[in-house]
Scaffold this active site. Structure first.
Site, PDB file in Angstrom:
ATOM      1  N   LYS A 273       0.205   3.243  -2.944  1.00 16.21           N
ATOM      2  CA  LYS A 273      -1.024   4.039  -3.119  1.00 16.21           C
ATOM      3  C   LYS A 273      -0.736   5.534  -3.122  1.00 16.21           C
ATOM      4  CE  LYS A 273      -3.954   0.350  -1.428  1.00 16.21           C
ATOM      5  NZ  LYS A 273      -4.468  -0.353  -0.273  1.00 16.21           N
TER       6      LYS A 273
ATOM      7  N   SER B 229       0.790  -1.242   0.000  1.00 19.22           N
ATOM      8  CA  SER B 229       0.000   0.000   0.000  1.00 19.22           C
ATOM      9  C   SER B 229       0.816   1.283   0.000  1.00 19.22           C
ATOM     10  CB  SER B 229      -0.934   0.015   1.203  1.00 19.22           C
ATOM     11  OG  SER B 229      -1.991  -0.873   0.966  1.00 19.22           O
TER      12      SER B 229
ATOM     13  N   VAL C 297       1.346  -3.694   3.895  1.00 23.38           N
ATOM     14  CA  VAL C 297       1.330  -4.977   4.618  1.00 23.38           C
ATOM     15  C   VAL C 297       2.566  -5.832   4.349  1.00 23.38           C
ATOM     16  CG1 VAL C 297      -1.165  -5.254   5.044  1.00 23.38           C
ATOM     17  CG2 VAL C 297      -0.179  -6.044   2.880  1.00 23.38           C
TER      18      VAL C 297
ATOM     19  N   TYR D 231      -4.621  -2.795 -10.035  1.00 24.82           N
ATOM     20  CA  TYR D 231      -4.449  -2.600  -8.572  1.00 24.82           C
ATOM     21  C   TYR D 231      -3.460  -3.631  -8.009  1.00 24.82           C
ATOM     22  CZ  TYR D 231      -5.474  -2.674  -3.579  1.00 24.82           C
ATOM     23  OH  TYR D 231      -5.345  -2.667  -2.212  1.00 24.82           O
TER      24      TYR D 231
ATOM     25  N   TYR E  43      -4.430   3.977   8.209  1.00 26.64           N
ATOM     26  CA  TYR E  43      -5.787   3.460   8.398  1.00 26.64           C
ATOM     27  C   TYR E  43      -6.306   3.775   9.793  1.00 26.64           C
ATOM     28  CZ  TYR E  43      -3.669   1.181   4.463  1.00 26.64           C
ATOM     29  OH  TYR E  43      -2.993   0.966   3.314  1.00 26.64           O
TER      30      TYR E  43
END
Ligand code: GLN
Length: 307
Positions: A69, A66, A261, A191, A243
């Site tokens: 992102k 991530s 992760v 993705y 998050y």
């Protein structure tokens, strides 16, 4: 910070955190990530004054997941400008990265671009706007650190795709709520590809140095985007980068940052440095256990946090 004291602080904290018994557990829902050696631990700091330093496994590749992102967002933001915020919001979600909960009540507008739903919308934008999305994303990332070592991992991509049921659910949900222009399968394919980017702490900290430099790549002078865009993306990393642990990261570390992760974390100290840490063991919220501990001690002991 001068080079000698920076190197000393990084080394001392590294040894101390490395010795901790508790190290979290590697992500187990993606088979290829579950088999990564949990004792790996690397740190690299890239400073705008060129005083760079790395220790441990800082030149070993890992899956940035991530963290990518932020890079997808930068590219899409650069292309689409402020219109992007019609498709994705800028609020912390307070939920897990792959949660489906808020999407229905929020009418298909993900809370921010770093939860999976938000990142899927950003990838949808990249498919619509780019000629060759896979190649264009990789070339963009490489342009941020041409000497670096970064590529997609077909193995990690296939591994995640084989079990990516939640992401399939999210993409289909977004499509049904009218916030995907492309086919869910095409969005998911890109993705998973982008999440599979692999690099090491040295390259990762160099890649993110433009975020500490008002949107300008220090070594090439290339302007990725304006100072104001850089401020906004840093603000999003600060409020949403971890998050439902974003508050905890701000509280303990006090820097904009992003986790993945794969156990990587990158953090930015505007006008000074970018630092990347990798330790595959995750805490209960899916963020690197030792990575967070290292960064907490680093900003506390150097007194270099934005607060
Ligand atoms: N590819 C991972 C997923 O979609 C990324 C999650 C993360 O790094 N937090 O589940």
């Amino acid at each position: 910070m001068n080079q000698v004291s920076c190197n000393e602080v990084v080394s001392t904290i590294y040894q101390r955190v490395k010795a901790l018994k508790e190290k979290g557990k590697p992500a187990n829902y993606i088979p290829e990530l579950a088999i990564v050696e949990p004792s790996k631990f690397g740190v690299h700091i890239a400073q705008l004054n060129d005083a760079n330093f790395g220790i441990g496994d800082f030149q070993e590749n890992f899956s940035i997941q991530s963290i990518s992102k932020v890079l997808s967002l930068c590219l899409a933001y650069r292309i689409l400008g402020e219109k992007i915020w019609k498709r994705v919001d800028v609020e912390p979600s307070g939920t897990k990265f792959n949660s489906l909960l808020q999407l229905e009540s929020d009418n298909g507008i993900p809370r921010n671009p770093f939860i999976n739903a938000g990142a899927l919308v950003i990838v949808d934008i990249l498919i619509s706007e780019l000629e060759n999305p896979k190649e264009d994303v990789l070339n963009f990332v490489k342009s941020l650190c041409p000497s670096g070592n970064i590529d997609y991992s077909p193995k990690v991509k296939a591994s995640e795709k084989s079990v990516g049921y939640r992401n399939f659910a999210l993409a289909n949900f977004l499509k049904s709520l009218g916030n995907l222009d492309n086919e869910p399968n095409d969005v998911l394919d890109l993705y998973f590809t982008i999440c599979s980017l692999e690099t090491d702490c040295e390259t990762l900290s160099e890649i993110f140095l433009f975020m500490a430099n008002d949107g300008i790549v220090p070594h090439s002078g290339e302007k990725v985007f304006s100072k104001s865009y850089s401020k906004r993306v840093n603000a999003l990393m600060q409020t949403c980068g971890f998050y439902d642990e974003s508050g905890e990261f701000a509280f303990r570390v006090g820097l904009p940052g992003k986790s993945g992760v794969g156990g990587g974390i990158v953090a930015i100290y505007p006008d000074k440095y970018s630092i990347a840490v990798w330790s595959p063991g995750l805490n209960a919220k899916g963020n690197s256990y030792k990575g967070m501990k290292f960064l907490e001690d680093f900003t506390t002991e150097t007194e270099m946090s934005i607060f």
